[in-house]
Write a protein that holds these residues in place. Sequence first.
Motif, PDB file in Angstrom:
ATOM      1  N   LYS A  74      73.152 -32.965 -64.607  1.00 54.86           N
ATOM      2  CA  LYS A  74      73.189 -32.468 -63.175  1.00 54.86           C
ATOM      3  C   LYS A  74      71.851 -32.723 -62.514  1.00 54.86           C
ATOM      4  CE  LYS A  74      77.169 -29.273 -63.531  1.00 54.86           C
ATOM      5  NZ  LYS A  74      77.583 -28.052 -63.138  1.00 54.86           N
ATOM      6  N   ILE A  75      72.093 -33.084 -61.350  1.00 58.76           N
ATOM      7  CA  ILE A  75      70.593 -33.255 -60.709  1.00 58.76           C
ATOM      8  C   ILE A  75      71.195 -32.615 -59.057  1.00 58.76           C
ATOM      9  CG2 ILE A  75      69.862 -35.346 -61.520  1.00 58.76           C
ATOM     10  CD1 ILE A  75      70.385 -37.022 -59.019  1.00 58.76           C
ATOM     11  N   SER A  76      69.826 -32.262 -58.563  1.00 59.57           N
ATOM     12  CA  SER A  76      70.263 -31.823 -57.083  1.00 59.57           C
ATOM     13  C   SER A  76      69.048 -32.230 -56.293  1.00 59.57           C
ATOM     14  CB  SER A  76      70.659 -30.088 -56.943  1.00 59.57           C
ATOM     15  OG  SER A  76      69.400 -29.584 -57.538  1.00 59.57           O
ATOM     16  N   TYR A  77      69.464 -32.229 -54.948  1.00 61.27           N
ATOM     17  CA  TYR A  77      68.383 -32.803 -53.789  1.00 61.27           C
ATOM     18  C   TYR A  77      68.833 -32.501 -52.362  1.00 61.27           C
ATOM     19  CZ  TYR A  77      71.475 -36.984 -53.714  1.00 61.27           C
ATOM     20  OH  TYR A  77      72.254 -37.793 -53.825  1.00 61.27           O
ATOM     21  N   PHE A  78      67.850 -32.567 -51.762  1.00 62.68           N
ATOM     22  CA  PHE A  78      68.035 -32.457 -50.167  1.00 62.68           C
ATOM     23  C   PHE A  78      68.045 -33.573 -49.551  1.00 62.68           C
ATOM     24  CE2 PHE A  78      66.756 -28.247 -52.017  1.00 62.68           C
ATOM     25  CZ  PHE A  78      67.520 -27.215 -51.373  1.00 62.68           C
ATOM     26  N   TYR A  79      68.863 -33.748 -48.609  1.00 68.61           N
ATOM     27  CA  TYR A  79      68.915 -34.929 -47.621  1.00 68.61           C
ATOM     28  C   TYR A  79      69.232 -34.242 -46.259  1.00 68.61           C
ATOM     29  CZ  TYR A  79      73.890 -35.963 -47.928  1.00 68.61           C
ATOM     30  OH  TYR A  79      75.249 -35.846 -47.582  1.00 68.61           O
ATOM     31  N   LYS A  80      69.041 -35.186 -45.309  1.00 71.33           N
ATOM     32  CA  LYS A  80      69.390 -34.666 -43.872  1.00 71.33           C
ATOM     33  C   LYS A  80      70.514 -35.800 -43.078  1.00 71.33           C
ATOM     34  CE  LYS A  80      65.967 -32.204 -41.618  1.00 71.33           C
ATOM     35  NZ  LYS A  80      65.142 -32.087 -40.342  1.00 71.33           N
ATOM     36  N   ARG A  81      71.626 -35.054 -42.782  1.00 70.35           N
ATOM     37  CA  ARG A  81      72.785 -35.753 -42.147  1.00 70.35           C
ATOM     38  C   ARG A  81      73.095 -34.979 -40.823  1.00 70.35           C
ATOM     39  NH1 ARG A  81      77.085 -36.022 -45.749  1.00 70.35           N
ATOM     40  NH2 ARG A  81      77.510 -33.849 -45.041  1.00 70.35           N
ATOM     41  N   ASN A  82      72.879 -36.015 -39.804  1.00 60.99           N
ATOM     42  CA  ASN A  82      73.014 -35.532 -38.538  1.00 60.99           C
ATOM     43  C   ASN A  82      71.990 -34.550 -38.226  1.00 60.99           C
ATOM     44  OD1 ASN A  82      75.048 -37.473 -38.230  1.00 60.99           O
ATOM     45  ND2 ASN A  82      76.705 -35.891 -38.688  1.00 60.99           N
ATOM     46  N   ASN A  83      70.813 -34.565 -38.311  1.00 61.07           N
ATOM     47  CA  ASN A  83      69.802 -33.296 -38.260  1.00 61.07           C
ATOM     48  C   ASN A  83      70.219 -31.937 -39.110  1.00 61.07           C
ATOM     49  OD1 ASN A  83      67.817 -34.637 -37.048  1.00 61.07           O
ATOM     50  ND2 ASN A  83      68.750 -34.353 -35.034  1.00 61.07           N
ATOM     51  N   GLU A  84      71.131 -32.290 -39.888  1.00 62.14           N
ATOM     52  CA  GLU A  84      71.470 -30.943 -40.706  1.00 62.14           C
ATOM     53  C   GLU A  84      71.074 -31.037 -42.286  1.00 62.14           C
ATOM     54  OE1 GLU A  84      75.454 -28.027 -41.277  1.00 62.14           O
ATOM     55  OE2 GLU A  84      75.807 -30.485 -41.183  1.00 62.14           O
ATOM     56  N   LEU A  85      70.424 -30.135 -42.818  1.00 66.20           N
ATOM     57  CA  LEU A  85      69.972 -30.110 -44.128  1.00 66.20           C
ATOM     58  C   LEU A  85      71.181 -29.991 -45.172  1.00 66.20           C
ATOM     59  CD1 LEU A  85      67.290 -30.717 -45.779  1.00 66.20           C
ATOM     60  CD2 LEU A  85      67.021 -28.257 -45.796  1.00 66.20           C
ATOM     61  N   VAL A  86      71.060 -30.821 -46.052  1.00 58.33           N
ATOM     62  CA  VAL A  86      72.231 -30.884 -47.026  1.00 58.33           C
ATOM     63  C   VAL A  86      71.869 -30.942 -48.371  1.00 58.33           C
ATOM     64  CG1 VAL A  86      74.396 -32.167 -48.109  1.00 58.33           C
ATOM     65  CG2 VAL A  86      73.744 -32.327 -45.438  1.00 58.33           C
ATOM     66  N   ASN A  87      72.224 -29.785 -49.278  1.00 55.78           N
ATOM     67  CA  ASN A  87      71.874 -29.429 -50.660  1.00 55.78           C
ATOM     68  C   ASN A  87      72.863 -30.138 -51.624  1.00 55.78           C
ATOM     69  OD1 ASN A  87      70.802 -28.829 -53.301  1.00 55.78           O
ATOM     70  ND2 ASN A  87      71.253 -26.496 -52.781  1.00 55.78           N
ATOM     71  N   LYS A  88      72.598 -31.306 -51.996  1.00 53.06           N
ATOM     72  CA  LYS A  88      73.600 -32.043 -52.745  1.00 53.06           C
ATOM     73  C   LYS A  88      73.412 -31.976 -54.166  1.00 53.06           C
ATOM     74  CE  LYS A  88      75.807 -36.415 -53.196  1.00 53.06           C
ATOM     75  NZ  LYS A  88      76.575 -37.100 -52.095  1.00 53.06           N
ATOM     76  N   GLU A  89      74.348 -31.744 -55.050  1.00 50.10           N
ATOM     77  CA  GLU A  89      74.644 -31.638 -56.579  1.00 50.10           C
ATOM     78  C   GLU A  89      75.276 -32.619 -57.090  1.00 50.10           C
ATOM     79  OE1 GLU A  89      75.113 -27.961 -59.139  1.00 50.10           O
ATOM     80  OE2 GLU A  89      76.614 -28.862 -59.047  1.00 50.10           O
TER      81      GLU A  89
END
Length: 151
Positions: A74-89
Motif C-alpha cells: 500500500k502507498i498513500s499520497y496527497f493530491y489536489k482536485r478542484n482545489n480540494e486536498l485528497v488523501n489517496k491510498e
Amino acid sequence: MIKKERSAGIIVFKKENSEIYYLLLRAKFKSEYWEFPKGLIEEKDKNPLEAAKREVWEETGIRELKFIKNFIEKISYFYKRNNELVNKEVTYFLAECLNEQVNISKEHVEYKWVRYEEARKMLREKLREVLDKANSYIKRHQKESTLFDFK
C-alpha cells in the motif's frame, strides 16, 4: 476536511527468456507520468483485489493473470482536485501476465513492457519503492512452486 480516496492496482509482469518485464502505462491527463494499471475501488467491488482485476481489464484488456501469493503493498499520497486536498491510498497486487496482448483504454496514451532498471527510471518515488519490493519478491520466490495463487 481532507477527502479520502481508495484505489487498487496490479504490478503486471511477464517473463521472457528468464528476463522480467513490467507493464507501465502513461496516462492521458498527466502524460509525463508512467504508472501501473490501477483505479478507484467502486461500491460494486467486493474487495480491493476484485477492483484491481477489473481496472487492469478495463485499462489493458488483460484478463489472464497468475497472482503472486502474499504480495500486497500500500502507498498513500496527497493530491489536489478542484482545489480540494485528497488523501489517496492505493493497494497493489502482483501478477504474471499469461497473455501479453495489451489494448489500452482511452485513459492512456501509451504502454510499454520494460525491464526493472528502465521501469525504475520511469516511475515516481513511491511507485519505484513498490516496484523494488515486487522485483525482490519475484527474485526471492521464483523457484518456489507455491508462488502462485489462482484467485
